[in-house]
Design an enzyme around this catalytic site. Structure first.
Site, PDB file in Angstrom:
ATOM      1  N   ARG A  73       0.852  -1.182   0.000  1.00  0.00           N
ATOM      2  CA  ARG A  73       0.000   0.000   0.000  1.00  0.00           C
ATOM      3  C   ARG A  73       0.891   1.237   0.000  1.00  0.00           C
ATOM      4  NH1 ARG A  73      -3.002  -3.188  -1.359  1.00  0.00           N
ATOM      5  NH2 ARG A  73      -4.769  -4.092  -0.298  1.00  0.00           N
ATOM      6  N   HIS A 128       2.400  -1.720 -10.951  1.00  0.00           N
ATOM      7  CA  HIS A 128       1.695  -2.751 -10.197  1.00  0.00           C
ATOM      8  C   HIS A 128       1.815  -4.125 -10.865  1.00  0.00           C
ATOM      9  CE1 HIS A 128      -0.577  -3.465  -6.641  1.00  0.00           C
ATOM     10  NE2 HIS A 128      -1.502  -4.130  -7.288  1.00  0.00           N
ATOM     11  N   GLU A 149      -2.745   7.249  -9.181  1.00  0.00           N
ATOM     12  CA  GLU A 149      -2.297   6.717 -10.473  1.00  0.00           C
ATOM     13  C   GLU A 149      -2.953   7.499 -11.591  1.00  0.00           C
ATOM     14  OE1 GLU A 149      -1.649   2.678 -11.039  1.00  0.00           O
ATOM     15  OE2 GLU A 149      -1.481   2.211  -8.923  1.00  0.00           O
TER      16      GLU A 149
END
Length: 79
Positions: free
Chosen positions: A5, A51, A34
């Site tokens: 996170r 990611h 993002e």
């Protein structure tokens, strides 16, 4: 390395630590927002990936195996 996170890391403190040399590098696979447009883009020693930390065959197999075992255990089918 942070692939959990983004909120776990104080970005301002990390930037200060990178600038002072206290931290020599960092890798982020998750972001505060993002697409990421922050100050970490200015550091060569910071790796920013979209990611994808779990996109390896070994990692996916491990995650899927663990999920299946957890499901079977929770259903009382296996230990």
């Amino acid at each position: 390395l942070n692939s959990a996170r983004a909120q776990l890391v104080d970005e301002d403190a990390l930037v200060a630590a990178l600038e002072s040399g206290k931290v020599r590098g960092a890798w982020f696979d998750v972001f505060w927002q993002e697409p990421y447009q922050g100050r970490l883009l200015g550091f060569e020693q910071v790796l920013l990936t979209p990611h994808v930390a779990t996109y390896t065959r070994q990692c996916r197999l491990s995650m899927e195996t663990a999920a299946t075992r957890n499901l079977l255990r929770d259903l009382g089918i296996a230990e």
